[in-house]
Design a protein around this motif. Structure first.
Motif, short mmCIF file in Angstrom:
data_model
loop_
_atom_site.label_atom_id
_atom_site.label_comp_id
_atom_site.label_asym_id
_atom_site.label_seq_id
_atom_site.Cartn_x
_atom_site.Cartn_y
_atom_site.Cartn_z
N ASN A 48 -31.55 -87.18 5.92
CA ASN A 48 -30.35 -87.21 5.08
C ASN A 48 -29.05 -87.24 5.89
O ASN A 48 -27.97 -87.14 5.32
N GLU A 53 -28.70 -91.93 9.60
CA GLU A 53 -29.82 -92.65 9.03
C GLU A 53 -29.35 -93.85 8.20
O GLU A 53 -28.31 -93.80 7.54
N SER A 54 -30.13 -94.92 8.19
CA SER A 54 -29.80 -96.11 7.42
C SER A 54 -29.87 -95.82 5.92
O SER A 54 -30.75 -95.10 5.46
N THR A 55 -28.93 -96.37 5.17
CA THR A 55 -28.92 -96.16 3.72
C THR A 55 -28.91 -97.48 2.96
O THR A 55 -28.53 -97.53 1.80
N TRP A 81 -30.56 -99.63 0.95
CA TRP A 81 -31.77 -99.73 0.13
C TRP A 81 -31.58 -100.62 -1.10
O TRP A 81 -32.54 -100.99 -1.76
N TYR A 119 -27.46 -92.17 -0.82
CA TYR A 119 -27.92 -92.43 0.55
C TYR A 119 -29.42 -92.18 0.60
O TYR A 119 -29.88 -91.06 0.82
N LEU A 120 -30.19 -93.25 0.35
CA LEU A 120 -31.62 -93.11 0.12
C LEU A 120 -32.45 -93.86 1.15
O LEU A 120 -31.99 -94.83 1.75
N ASN A 121 -33.67 -93.39 1.30
CA ASN A 121 -34.67 -94.07 2.10
C ASN A 121 -35.92 -94.18 1.23
O ASN A 121 -36.66 -93.21 1.07
N THR A 148 -23.84 -86.48 3.19
CA THR A 148 -24.59 -87.03 2.06
C THR A 148 -24.12 -86.35 0.79
O THR A 148 -23.01 -85.80 0.74
N SER A 162 -28.65 -87.24 -3.65
CA SER A 162 -29.39 -88.04 -2.67
C SER A 162 -30.52 -87.23 -2.04
O SER A 162 -31.62 -87.74 -1.83
N ASN A 186 -34.31 -88.30 -2.56
CA ASN A 186 -35.12 -88.66 -1.40
C ASN A 186 -36.45 -87.90 -1.41
O ASN A 186 -37.50 -88.47 -1.08
#
Length: 375
Positions: A14, A18-20, A22, A47-49, A213, A217, A221
């Motif tokens: 989170n 980190e890449s968000t 999506w 901000y999700l994975n 974040t 989120s 996640n």
């Protein structure tokens, strides 16, 4: 050192680094241009994975006669959490599954237990069930009717509740001293822990934002990571997955169902309104449902539009003090218009119940009937 403490609790996945990105992944699953526009807006706020998954670390199975209870300890990065899987005795796998996302209710010490525990020694759980669920461990009724039930602890609840380290860091000395006067797990300990957790919500909200974040989120996640775990199991019917939740669980159901087409049928209970119409006394909801900037570009009915053309049932409590009645009514009318425009109006249903904020026996029966009819 402070960053490490919060990173351990919030989860490294989170963090800001980190890449968000999506949104494109979800948009490609959708049928309608309007849905893709909604996804693009939502992707700028959450901000999700979507590939996160809880890996099974430990599992304990308990045979209750009519059903079997699996307690699953899962790990994603350095975060540990827990879920329960309730399996009907008289049904062979693969099981149709109801994913139940539990509510808030100011009850932080336990999460999933509130929906299925029927132990007379669990006084706090029994009181909670009396207040909100007509005194019933209602998830067990679904198991009796041929559904497996899967329910994870949400962030800030149950096995994901505040750690002793964070309580010591954030709470005032008087509250900590009061808590430590009692044995952990006792009625008074749970009562005081719930009070401390409630008092710390605003501070936790700020720390989550400082971390880079927002609270929804983190919730989502972990719900996504648990759903990904569930989808890897060979004993579930992947064509028969329901997601449902009451109150905060309804909020979680709304967003999880909007992002994952594997969920074929959704029931949102006592959490549907237009946020734009909630200025004033009804804006006293938990910090957990606030997405900074959300109402500048979207509202809850827009998110519900992403569930189309899958089945959706919204259960509204007519005398719910947490939502203005006109905002509850206009929200379901907006959702209905989306489904009609997408030529799937018959996939959406809603009903108002003449009661306050609860999931009572009458509502439980309607939820079971809707699931049985639509799967």
């Amino acid at each position: 050192m402070m960053l490490e403490i919060f990173e351990k609790y919030f989860g490294k996945h989170n963090s800001l680094s980190e890449s968000t990105k999506w949104g494109e992944e979800v948009s490609n699953q959708k049928t309608f241009d309007e849905q893709r526009e909604i996804v693009d807006k939502l992707a700028s706020l959450l901000y999700l994975n979507l590939s996160l998954i809880f890996r099974e670390d430990k599992k304990l199975e308990i045979d209750h006669g009519e059903f079997k209870e699996e307690i699953i300890v899962g790990k994603v990065n350095d975060v540990y959490s827990e879920a329960v899987f309730l399996k009907p005795r008289n049904l062979n796998p693969p099981y149709p599954v109801v994913v139940i996302l539990h509510d808030h209710g100011g009850f932080y010490y336990y999460g999933k237990e509130r929906i299925y525990r029927q132990d007379n020694t669990q006084t706090f759980v029994n009181e909670y069930q009396k207040k909100f669920y007509s005194s019933l461990p209602w998830a067990l009724e679904f198991v009796k009717n041929g559904f497996a039930v899967f329910s994870p602890d949400a962030f800030y609840f149950g096995k994901r509740r505040l750690s002793a380290e964070l309580v010591g860091l954030l709470a005032d000395d008087n509250s900590i001293d009061e808590l430590l006067n009692y044995e952990e797990g006792s009625y008074e300990y749970i009562r005081i822990f719930n009070k401390i957790s409630s008092q710390l919500e605003p501070m936790m909200f700020k720390n989550i934002n400082l971390y880079g974040t927002n609270w929804p989120s983190i919730l989502l996640n972990e719900d996504l990571a648990w759903l990904n775990y569930l989808l890897q199991r060979e004993d579930i019917d992947k064509n028969k997955i329901v997601c449902m939740g009451f109150s905060l669980g309804g909020f979680r159901t709304l967003f999880l169902s909007s992002l994952r087409n594997e969920i074929k049928c959704s029931i949102i209970i006592a959490f549907m309104s237009e946020f734009r119409k909630m200025l004033g006394k009804t804006a006293r909801h938990t910090f957990m449902v606030h997405i900074p900037g959300f109402t500048r570009v979207l509202d809850l009915p827009d998110v519900a539009a992403l569930i189309a053309p899958r089945k959706l049932f919204i259960m509204q409590c007519e005398y719910d003090s947490l939502f203005p009645k006109d905002a509850m009514q206009s929200s379901v009318e907006r959702i209905k218009s989306y489904f009609v425009n997408f030529d799937c109006g018959n996939q959406f249903e809603y009903k108002f119940y003449p009661n306050g904020h609860e999931f009572n026996l009458n509502m439980q029966k309607d939820a079971l009937e809707f699931m049985s009819r639509n799967l």
